[in-house]
Scaffold this motif. Structure first.
Motif, mmCIF file in Angstrom:
data_model
loop_
_atom_site.group_PDB
_atom_site.id
_atom_site.type_symbol
_atom_site.label_atom_id
_atom_site.label_comp_id
_atom_site.label_asym_id
_atom_site.label_seq_id
_atom_site.Cartn_x
_atom_site.Cartn_y
_atom_site.Cartn_z
ATOM 1 N N SER A 179 52.376 8.552 -41.014
ATOM 2 C CA SER A 179 51.625 9.494 -40.186
ATOM 3 C C SER A 179 51.729 10.907 -40.745
ATOM 4 N N LYS A 180 50.682 11.690 -40.556
ATOM 5 C CA LYS A 180 50.689 13.087 -40.985
ATOM 6 C C LYS A 180 51.442 13.979 -40.005
ATOM 7 N N VAL A 181 51.758 13.444 -38.829
ATOM 8 C CA VAL A 181 52.504 14.224 -37.846
ATOM 9 C C VAL A 181 53.960 14.336 -38.302
ATOM 10 N N PRO A 182 54.510 15.523 -38.448
ATOM 11 C CA PRO A 182 55.894 15.693 -38.930
ATOM 12 C C PRO A 182 56.913 15.485 -37.803
ATOM 13 N N TRP A 183 56.943 14.268 -37.269
ATOM 14 C CA TRP A 183 57.810 13.993 -36.116
ATOM 15 C C TRP A 183 59.291 14.056 -36.509
ATOM 16 N N LYS A 184 60.119 14.362 -35.515
ATOM 17 C CA LYS A 184 61.553 14.550 -35.752
ATOM 18 C C LYS A 184 62.370 13.307 -35.385
ATOM 19 N N TYR A 185 62.017 12.683 -34.283
ATOM 20 C CA TYR A 185 62.713 11.472 -33.828
ATOM 21 C C TYR A 185 61.680 10.456 -33.374
ATOM 22 N N VAL A 186 62.049 9.183 -33.468
ATOM 23 C CA VAL A 186 61.197 8.122 -32.938
ATOM 24 C C VAL A 186 61.912 7.468 -31.756
ATOM 25 N N PHE A 209 71.427 16.859 -31.438
ATOM 26 C CA PHE A 209 71.987 15.929 -32.427
ATOM 27 C C PHE A 209 71.743 16.386 -33.863
ATOM 28 N N LYS A 210 70.901 17.416 -34.022
ATOM 29 C CA LYS A 210 70.682 18.043 -35.331
ATOM 30 C C LYS A 210 70.330 17.016 -36.415
ATOM 31 N N GLY A 211 69.416 16.139 -36.084
ATOM 32 C CA GLY A 211 68.910 15.172 -37.052
ATOM 33 C C GLY A 211 69.691 13.886 -37.176
ATOM 34 N N LYS A 212 70.810 13.759 -36.469
ATOM 35 C CA LYS A 212 71.611 12.533 -36.554
ATOM 36 C C LYS A 212 70.980 11.415 -35.726
ATOM 37 N N ASN A 213 71.240 10.182 -36.163
ATOM 38 C CA ASN A 213 70.757 9.017 -35.429
ATOM 39 C C ASN A 213 71.590 8.848 -34.162
ATOM 40 N N ILE A 214 70.945 8.514 -33.055
ATOM 41 C CA ILE A 214 71.682 8.373 -31.795
ATOM 42 C C ILE A 214 71.643 6.940 -31.270
ATOM 43 N N THR A 215 71.330 5.976 -32.147
ATOM 44 C CA THR A 215 71.365 4.571 -31.736
ATOM 45 C C THR A 215 72.815 4.163 -31.519
ATOM 46 N N PRO A 216 73.194 3.766 -30.307
ATOM 47 C CA PRO A 216 74.606 3.433 -30.057
ATOM 48 C C PRO A 216 75.004 2.112 -30.716
ATOM 49 N N GLY A 217 76.255 2.023 -31.150
ATOM 50 C CA GLY A 217 76.794 0.786 -31.693
ATOM 51 C C GLY A 217 78.018 0.370 -30.900
ATOM 52 N N VAL A 218 77.971 -0.795 -30.288
ATOM 53 C CA VAL A 218 79.079 -1.251 -29.448
ATOM 54 C C VAL A 218 79.417 -2.699 -29.782
ATOM 55 N N LEU A 219 80.648 -3.088 -29.523
ATOM 56 C CA LEU A 219 81.047 -4.483 -29.690
ATOM 57 C C LEU A 219 80.431 -5.315 -28.575
ATOM 58 N N PRO A 220 79.926 -6.493 -28.904
ATOM 59 C CA PRO A 220 79.307 -7.320 -27.868
ATOM 60 C C PRO A 220 80.355 -7.889 -26.913
ATOM 61 N N PRO A 221 80.006 -8.076 -25.647
ATOM 62 C CA PRO A 221 80.937 -8.726 -24.700
ATOM 63 C C PRO A 221 81.107 -10.193 -25.064
ATOM 64 N N LYS A 222 82.108 -10.837 -24.500
ATOM 65 C CA LYS A 222 82.431 -12.218 -24.874
ATOM 66 C C LYS A 222 81.249 -13.164 -24.694
ATOM 67 N N HIS A 223 80.521 -13.007 -23.595
ATOM 68 C CA HIS A 223 79.429 -13.946 -23.328
ATOM 69 C C HIS A 223 78.273 -13.790 -24.330
ATOM 70 N N ALA A 224 78.268 -12.688 -25.091
ATOM 71 C CA ALA A 224 77.180 -12.444 -26.028
ATOM 72 C C ALA A 224 77.581 -12.704 -27.479
ATOM 73 N N ILE A 225 78.854 -13.042 -27.717
ATOM 74 C CA ILE A 225 79.308 -13.279 -29.089
ATOM 75 C C ILE A 225 78.533 -14.416 -29.740
ATOM 76 N N VAL A 226 78.166 -15.411 -28.943
ATOM 77 C CA VAL A 226 77.428 -16.557 -29.482
ATOM 78 C C VAL A 226 76.100 -16.113 -30.087
#
Length: 261
Positions: A179-186, A209-226
């Motif tokens: 895109s030609k739009v100079p977007w900062k975050y999606v 956040f000054k350009g840093k990614n803010i997607t959180p990263g967390v360990l999955p709970p036990k029921h979601a490990i599968v």
């Protein structure tokens, strides 16, 4: 005294009857559908009649057909109260990009789009390949009214919670990079999301956040490990798409296993 009270009662009753007769005469069909003095008056009368019959009515100009009725894009944006210019210099200098993955409920999508729309931003909409053709056409016709909004160039048959759901976002992100739009975050949304903040509040939050990614990263709970440990494949059923579980572990060790060492 009794004569005086009788006269008062008779006068009151006569006044009420006169008012009711006059009011009904103003609402009679002959008055409602009299020849208007202008096209705008005629539009209002017909639109009200359609509304009372639980129909949707819009006038039509020499423009592309619109999914909400035969109405020009300019009139639609005006009547629907779309934001047509940046509301502040801060917002104008900090455009955002949106990915929108949808598959049903056009009215809900239209309301979400109107809520997050500003002319300095850019919007990519991914419509599930499984969605009805009528829904796809309605979305396309709506986006035709906005030069900074478009359909994803590549679409997928999306299974909620599967990789195809992520792929839909990635396809839009690829288009947004061009895109030609100079977007900062999606920001990614689905058809049932709705914003709790104004565009300016979102911009002010993201600027911290000054350009840093803010997607959180967390360990999955036990029921979601599968879900992270074993391979899951998307399958086509007779009436729906679903996951097929397997005992096959993923080729690369799960994030949880790496962290536990």
């Amino acid at each position: 005294m009794n004569l005086w009270m009788s006269c008062v009662f008779a006068f009151t009753a006569l006044s009420v009857v006169t008012f009711v007769v006059f009011y009904n005469s103003q609402l009679s069909p002959s008055n409602l559908y009299q020849t208007p003095n202008s096209s705008s008056e005629k539009t209002s009368i017909i639109a009200c009649d359609y509304g009372l019959q639980n129909h949707t009515f819009f006038m039509w100009g020499n423009t592309v057909p619109h999914p909400l009725g035969r109405i020009s894009c300019q009139l639609y944006k005006t009547q629907s109260h779309y934001i047509t210019r940046p509301l502040s210099e801060e917002e104008a200098a900090f455009p955002l990009a949106y990915t929108m993955v949808i598959h049903k409920d056009f009215n809900t999508f239209e309301r979400l789009f109107r809520a997050i729309y500003t002319p300095q931003n850019v919007y990519c909409v991914h419509v599930d390949e499984k969605a009805p053709g009528k829904f796809k056409r309605a979305v396309w016709q709506l986006l035709e009214c906005f030069p900074n909004a478009f359909l994803a160039s590549e679409t997928k048959k999306v299974v909620y919670g599967g990789f195809s759901r992520l792929q839909a976002d990635l396809n839009c992100m690829k288009d947004l990079l061009a895109s030609k739009v100079p977007w900062k975050y999606v920001l990614n949304t689905c058809g049932q999301d709705f914003p709790l903040k104004t565009n300016k509040e979102i911009v002010q939050h993201l600027k911290r956040f000054k350009g840093k990614n803010i997607t959180p990263g967390v360990l999955p709970p036990k029921h979601a490990i599968v879900r992270t440990k074993y391979v899951h494949q998307e399958r086509i059923g007779r009436s729906n798409w679903y996951f097929l579980d397997s005992n096959e572990t993923k080729g690369r060790k799960s994030f949880l296993e790496q962290q536990s060492k």
